[in-house]
Scaffold this motif. Structure first.
Motif, PDB file in Angstrom:
ATOM      1  N   VAL A   1       5.333 -16.281  -6.839  1.00  0.00           N
ATOM      2  CA  VAL A   1       5.215 -14.932  -6.261  1.00  0.00           C
ATOM      3  C   VAL A   1       4.599 -14.026  -7.323  1.00  0.00           C
ATOM      4  O   VAL A   1       5.106 -13.953  -8.449  1.00  0.00           O
ATOM      5  CB  VAL A   1       6.585 -14.372  -5.823  1.00  0.00           C
ATOM      6  N   ALA A   2       3.498 -13.377  -6.980  1.00  0.00           N
ATOM      7  CA  ALA A   2       2.817 -12.482  -7.921  1.00  0.00           C
ATOM      8  C   ALA A   2       2.733 -11.083  -7.335  1.00  0.00           C
ATOM      9  O   ALA A   2       2.644 -10.910  -6.112  1.00  0.00           O
ATOM     10  CB  ALA A   2       1.404 -13.009  -8.227  1.00  0.00           C
ATOM     11  N   TRP A   3       2.763 -10.093  -8.239  1.00  0.00           N
ATOM     12  CA  TRP A   3       2.596  -8.691  -7.848  1.00  0.00           C
ATOM     13  C   TRP A   3       1.414  -8.136  -8.633  1.00  0.00           C
ATOM     14  O   TRP A   3       1.415  -8.151  -9.853  1.00  0.00           O
ATOM     15  CB  TRP A   3       3.863  -7.898  -8.148  1.00  0.00           C
ATOM     16  N   TYR A   4       0.395  -7.676  -7.904  1.00  0.00           N
ATOM     17  CA  TYR A   4      -0.836  -7.197  -8.537  1.00  0.00           C
ATOM     18  C   TYR A   4      -1.107  -5.750  -8.118  1.00  0.00           C
ATOM     19  O   TYR A   4      -0.668  -5.294  -7.060  1.00  0.00           O
ATOM     20  CB  TYR A   4      -2.027  -8.080  -8.148  1.00  0.00           C
ATOM     21  N   THR A   5      -1.856  -5.047  -8.972  1.00  0.00           N
ATOM     22  CA  THR A   5      -2.167  -3.652  -8.654  1.00  0.00           C
ATOM     23  C   THR A   5      -3.675  -3.427  -8.552  1.00  0.00           C
ATOM     24  O   THR A   5      -4.406  -3.644  -9.522  1.00  0.00           O
ATOM     25  CB  THR A   5      -1.576  -2.695  -9.704  1.00  0.00           C
ATOM     26  N   PRO A   6      -4.153  -2.998  -7.407  1.00  0.00           N
ATOM     27  CA  PRO A   6      -5.579  -2.639  -7.267  1.00  0.00           C
ATOM     28  C   PRO A   6      -5.950  -1.406  -8.105  1.00  0.00           C
ATOM     29  O   PRO A   6      -7.137  -1.110  -8.258  1.00  0.00           O
ATOM     30  CB  PRO A   6      -5.730  -2.343  -5.765  1.00  0.00           C
TER      31      PRO A   6
END
Length: 293
Positions: free
Chosen positions: A205-210
């Protein structure tokens, strides 16, 4: 459901971020904390007192908890441990063991798909050179806030390297027949490594920020439309604690160059052969003792 004002605000923020990242000499630094949990009960911990467990956990802290810095531009990144002086008795032997499996600085180029990593194994230096492999990310709509950044969720199934110590665990004998357990017990007496297994795949599970529109992330992770700030993979969590955009003193991203050049498959073969040598030595000594008995 998001309110129209919130959606417009996010779109505006992303537009401003994209403009600021368009400059040619752009660079950033992301600081990460990596933590791997280990269940001592799997390794005989049920017979330990709480005090004994606490002492072992403290000694293993430098092995299981590390800090890293990801230095990146629009195409390249280098991910390396933020090494600090260890306090006496903090588990240097564990850290030395881990260094044979975790590796040194890792260079990724998302444009040329080049992956390079420094790696020391039993006193010999290697340079692992391979093609950068991506994951098949499934994009989600769930969001959460990490510091000042709005992050989106993405999931993937990852094939685990056979020597990834972070996913190593003791074999589960509960589903085996008595004959299978007996045969395994004989094998374990010959080689304690037979007690260890690594799952073929794990869920990530990854959390990325645009808001940081860079196709990069910590460790092996990349391939999302924004910097990856958090990864949860099996028993390991990697979390970004700070981001510095366009630091005053820019650091040149230098490709690792030292060591004998090998692919990942070739390097794993080297480890396998070395461990077989150790098994033979270990088995020979055990055999000698058993004959004397």
């Amino acid at each position: 459901m998001k309110k129209p004002f919130q959606s417009l605000s996010l779109i505006f923020l992303l537009c401003i971020s994209t403009i600021s990242f368009a400059q040619q000499n752009f660079q950033g630094k992301a600081y990460y904390m990596s933590k791997t949990t280990m269940d001592l009960d799997q390794w005989g911990g049920r017979e330990m007192s709480p005090e004994q467990k606490k002492r072992i956990q403290e000694r293993m802290k430098s092995f299981l908890e590390k800090e890293y810095i990801l230095t990146f531009n629009k195409e390249e990144s280098i991910y390396k441990e933020d090494e600090k002086l260890e306090t006496p008795g903090s588990g240097r032997s564990w850290g030395g063991f881990a260094s044979s499996f975790t590796g040194g600085p890792k260079y990724k180029n998302v444009k040329t798909k080049e992956l390079l990593q420094d790696q020391e194994f039993f006193g010999k230096q290697f340079l692992i050179k391979d093609e950068l492999q991506g994951l098949e990310w499934k994009m989600g709509t769930e969001t959460k806030q990490i510091g000042q950044y709005t992050c989106f969720k993405a999931t993937a199934t990852k094939t685990v390297d056979e020597f990834d110590w972070r996913s190593m665990r003791r074999r589960n004998d509960s589903d085996k027949t008595e004959n299978e357990k007996k045969n395994d017990s004989i094998k374990k007496d010959d080689d304690p490594m037979n007690e260890i297994e690594v799952p073929k795949t794990i869920e990530v599970v990854a959390w990325y920020t645009p808001q940081v529109p860079i196709n990069q992330g910590p460790d092996d992770y990349w391939g999302l439309p924004g910097l990856i700030l958090e990864v949860n993979a099996d028993r390991t969590t990697i979390l970004c604690t700070k981001i510095v955009m366009n630091p005053e003193e820019k650091e040149e991203i230098v490709k690792p160059k030292k060591g004998d050049e090998v692919t990942k498959a070739e390097y794993n073969d080297i480890i396998t052969k070395k461990m077989q040598e150790m098994r033979d030595m270990y088995g020979g000594r055990r055999g000698g003792r058993s004959r004397r008995n």
